[in-house]
Design an enzyme around this catalytic site. Structure first.
Site, PDB file in Angstrom:
ATOM      1  N   THR A 198      -1.985  15.170   4.640  1.00  0.00           N
ATOM      2  CA  THR A 198      -1.931  16.582   4.263  1.00  0.00           C
ATOM      3  C   THR A 198      -1.535  17.355   5.522  1.00  0.00           C
ATOM      4  O   THR A 198      -2.282  17.358   6.503  1.00  0.00           O
ATOM      5  CB  THR A 198      -3.304  17.080   3.777  1.00  0.00           C
ATOM      6  N   LYS A 241      -0.167  20.436  -3.132  1.00  0.00           N
ATOM      7  CA  LYS A 241      -1.489  20.065  -2.606  1.00  0.00           C
ATOM      8  C   LYS A 241      -2.279  21.299  -2.162  1.00  0.00           C
ATOM      9  O   LYS A 241      -3.450  21.468  -2.507  1.00  0.00           O
ATOM     10  CB  LYS A 241      -1.292  19.098  -1.435  1.00  0.00           C
ATOM     11  N   LYS A 245      -9.659  22.754   6.396  1.00  0.00           N
ATOM     12  CA  LYS A 245      -8.295  22.397   6.837  1.00  0.00           C
ATOM     13  C   LYS A 245      -7.272  22.799   5.775  1.00  0.00           C
ATOM     14  O   LYS A 245      -6.260  23.445   6.075  1.00  0.00           O
ATOM     15  CB  LYS A 245      -8.213  20.887   7.107  1.00  0.00           C
TER      16      LYS A 245
HETATM   17  P1  NAD Z   1      -8.875   9.696   9.586  1.00  0.00           P
HETATM   18  O1  NAD Z   1      -9.135  10.544  10.777  1.00  0.00           O
HETATM   19  O2  NAD Z   1      -9.940   8.759   9.104  1.00  0.00           O
HETATM   20  O3  NAD Z   1      -7.545   8.795   9.829  1.00  0.00           O
HETATM   21  C1  NAD Z   1      -6.429   9.237  10.550  1.00  0.00           C
HETATM   22  C2  NAD Z   1      -6.003   8.068  11.431  1.00  0.00           C
HETATM   23  O4  NAD Z   1      -4.808   8.412  12.123  1.00  0.00           O
HETATM   24  C3  NAD Z   1      -7.048   7.707  12.502  1.00  0.00           C
HETATM   25  O5  NAD Z   1      -7.480   6.383  12.315  1.00  0.00           O
HETATM   26  C4  NAD Z   1      -6.287   7.893  13.825  1.00  0.00           C
HETATM   27  O6  NAD Z   1      -6.643   6.930  14.810  1.00  0.00           O
HETATM   28  C5  NAD Z   1      -4.859   7.718  13.360  1.00  0.00           C
HETATM   29  N1  NAD Z   1      -3.900   8.260  14.306  1.00  0.00           N
HETATM   30  C6  NAD Z   1      -3.979   9.400  15.040  1.00  0.00           C
HETATM   31  N2  NAD Z   1      -2.879   9.532  15.823  1.00  0.00           N
HETATM   32  C7  NAD Z   1      -2.104   8.446  15.571  1.00  0.00           C
HETATM   33  C8  NAD Z   1      -0.847   7.999  16.076  1.00  0.00           C
HETATM   34  N3  NAD Z   1      -0.172   8.706  16.985  1.00  0.00           N
HETATM   35  N4  NAD Z   1      -0.345   6.834  15.596  1.00  0.00           N
HETATM   36  C9  NAD Z   1      -1.009   6.116  14.653  1.00  0.00           C
HETATM   37  N5  NAD Z   1      -2.216   6.485  14.140  1.00  0.00           N
HETATM   38  C10 NAD Z   1      -2.742   7.636  14.604  1.00  0.00           C
HETATM   39  O7  NAD Z   1      -8.436  10.696   8.420  1.00  0.00           O
HETATM   40  P2  NAD Z   1      -8.338  10.391   6.852  1.00  0.00           P
HETATM   41  O8  NAD Z   1      -9.595  10.835   6.183  1.00  0.00           O
HETATM   42  O9  NAD Z   1      -7.840   9.002   6.666  1.00  0.00           O
HETATM   43  O10 NAD Z   1      -7.211  11.435   6.423  1.00  0.00           O
HETATM   44  C11 NAD Z   1      -5.824  11.188   6.655  1.00  0.00           C
HETATM   45  C12 NAD Z   1      -5.027  12.291   5.998  1.00  0.00           C
HETATM   46  O11 NAD Z   1      -5.305  12.323   4.599  1.00  0.00           O
HETATM   47  C13 NAD Z   1      -5.329  13.704   6.522  1.00  0.00           C
HETATM   48  O12 NAD Z   1      -4.126  14.422   6.618  1.00  0.00           O
HETATM   49  C14 NAD Z   1      -6.259  14.276   5.457  1.00  0.00           C
HETATM   50  O13 NAD Z   1      -6.186  15.689   5.393  1.00  0.00           O
HETATM   51  C15 NAD Z   1      -5.709  13.634   4.216  1.00  0.00           C
HETATM   52  N6  NAD Z   1      -6.678  13.498   3.106  1.00  0.00           N
HETATM   53  C16 NAD Z   1      -7.935  13.049   3.340  1.00  0.00           C
HETATM   54  C17 NAD Z   1      -8.834  12.945   2.287  1.00  0.00           C
HETATM   55  C18 NAD Z   1     -10.234  12.436   2.515  1.00  0.00           C
HETATM   56  O14 NAD Z   1     -11.064  12.566   1.602  1.00  0.00           O
HETATM   57  N7  NAD Z   1     -10.548  11.846   3.661  1.00  0.00           N
HETATM   58  C19 NAD Z   1      -8.441  13.297   0.978  1.00  0.00           C
HETATM   59  C20 NAD Z   1      -7.130  13.728   0.762  1.00  0.00           C
HETATM   60  C21 NAD Z   1      -6.254  13.828   1.839  1.00  0.00           C
END
Ligand code: NAD
Length: 292
Positions: free
Chosen positions: A87, A162, A237
């Site tokens: 997102t 979204k 966010k």
């Molecule tokens: P998270 O923080 O668990 O995972 C993000 C990952 O990205 C981390 O493991 C981090 O180490 C990695 N990362 C950061 N910089 C990086 C790089 N340069 N190269 C490779 N990896 C890198 O977050 P999440 O909960 O998995 O969410 C991910 C996305 O999905 C976000 O944009 C969030 O808004 C969206 N989202 C999350 C949810 C939820 O319920 N968690 C629901 C819908 C959408």
């Protein structure tokens, strides 16, 4: 299919695992998260992308997406598709799509709804922006990771869908919570309030499917001490992204702006961080009239 998967956190990890279980060859990169079973470790984002037919990214925000895209786009073969499921702001999604297109790649913005549970169960909903041929290429992967994929239009349309959806969600959750808080003070039983509203014109997903009152309605994070679920900081966010987009296109979104302000107070000045976004109910119920 040969797939590169970049960002293996709470969402990306289980999504990549589902692709492996369905028989795809997945090379993954994340500097911090553990590697899901069966995913091949790549030494960098570029290495995960090299030779892949589809590269999926699942990253925290638009700035990180832009820097990862700058690294992976030159490593990808023309005709391959870069599919971002994070997102992020509409502007970053469109900028990355432009760069990918200039390099002869397909590009999709495909944010998800359904949370960590949906990622693990393979029941996410994908809302997708980008060209139809790229959508067709990635559709079989959407089917594995999710239960529904809607092609919403050109680049940025997925992110637009979204943030519009989640702006409605934030606003209706607050409205539902403040109605319960008012009902409490009027001496109206919460169960009776649910029985009426859930079958009347005040019904919504927030009331009917995710009721913020403990012990009322279907099982929800309210029944589990407001453990997320969908954390208040993630709602904040998304509300901020909606307001950033509204400013960019001069759209009047007064309720979205107020919802963003309330969740920002809750997360940054009060005790909302780490709590489900439906914990807005105990917050409001504990207060007197404030209007902030
Ligand atoms: P998270 O923080 O668990 O995972 C993000 C990952 O990205 C981390 O493991 C981090 O180490 C990695 N990362 C950061 N910089 C990086 C790089 N340069 N190269 C490779 N990896 C890198 O977050 P999440 O909960 O998995 O969410 C991910 C996305 O999905 C976000 O944009 C969030 O808004 C969206 N989202 C999350 C949810 C939820 O319920 N968690 C629901 C819908 C959408």
């Amino acid at each position: 299919m040969k797939i590169g998967f970049i960002g293996l956190g709470n969402m990306g990890g289980p999504m990549a695992l589902n692709l492996v279980r369905a028989g795809h060859a997945v090379a993954g990169f994340d500097p911090a998260a553990p590697l899901p079973e069966g995913v091949m470790q790549a030494a960098s984002a570029a290495e995960a992308a090299r030779g892949a037919e589809v590269v999926v990214t699942m990253l925290p925000n638009g700035a990180i997406l832009r820097s990862v895209a700058a690294e992976v786009i030159p490593a990808m073969a023309p005709g391959a598709v870069l599919c971002d499921c994070s997102t992020v702001d509409v502007e970053s999604a469109r900028a990355v799509a432009d760069e990918a297109r200039a390099a002869g790649l397909g590009a999709l913005d495909a944010p998800v709804s359904g949370g960590i549970g949906g990622a693990a169960a393979g029941t996410l909903t994908f809302m997708v922006g980008g060209p139809a041929d790229a959508f067709r290429t990635v559709a079989p992967l959407f089917d594995i990771m999710g239960q529904k994929a809607v092609h919403c239009g050109e680049a940025g349309a997925g992110q637009a869908a979204k943030i519009c959806n989640n702006m409605i969600l934030g606003v209706t959750m607050i409205a539902t919570c403040e109605a319960f808080a008012l009902a409490d003070k009027l001496g109206l039983d919460r169960q009776r309030m649910f029985d009426v509203v859930s079958t009347s014109s005040g019904y919504s997903w927030s009331m009917n499917a995710y009721c913020p009152a403990p012990g009322v309605g279907p099982q929800s994070p309210a029944d589990n001490g407001y453990k997320p679920g969908f954390a208040s900081e993630l709602m904040l966010k998304d509300l901020r992204l909606s307001q950033q987009a509204a400013e960019a296109v001069d759209a009047d979104t007064p309720m979205g702006a107020l919802a963003a302000r309330l969740y920002s107070r809750f997360v940054e000045e009060e005790d909302g961080k780490g709590k489900d976004f439906s914990a807005m109910l105990p917050r409001l119920a504990a207060r007197g009239r404030d209007q902030g």
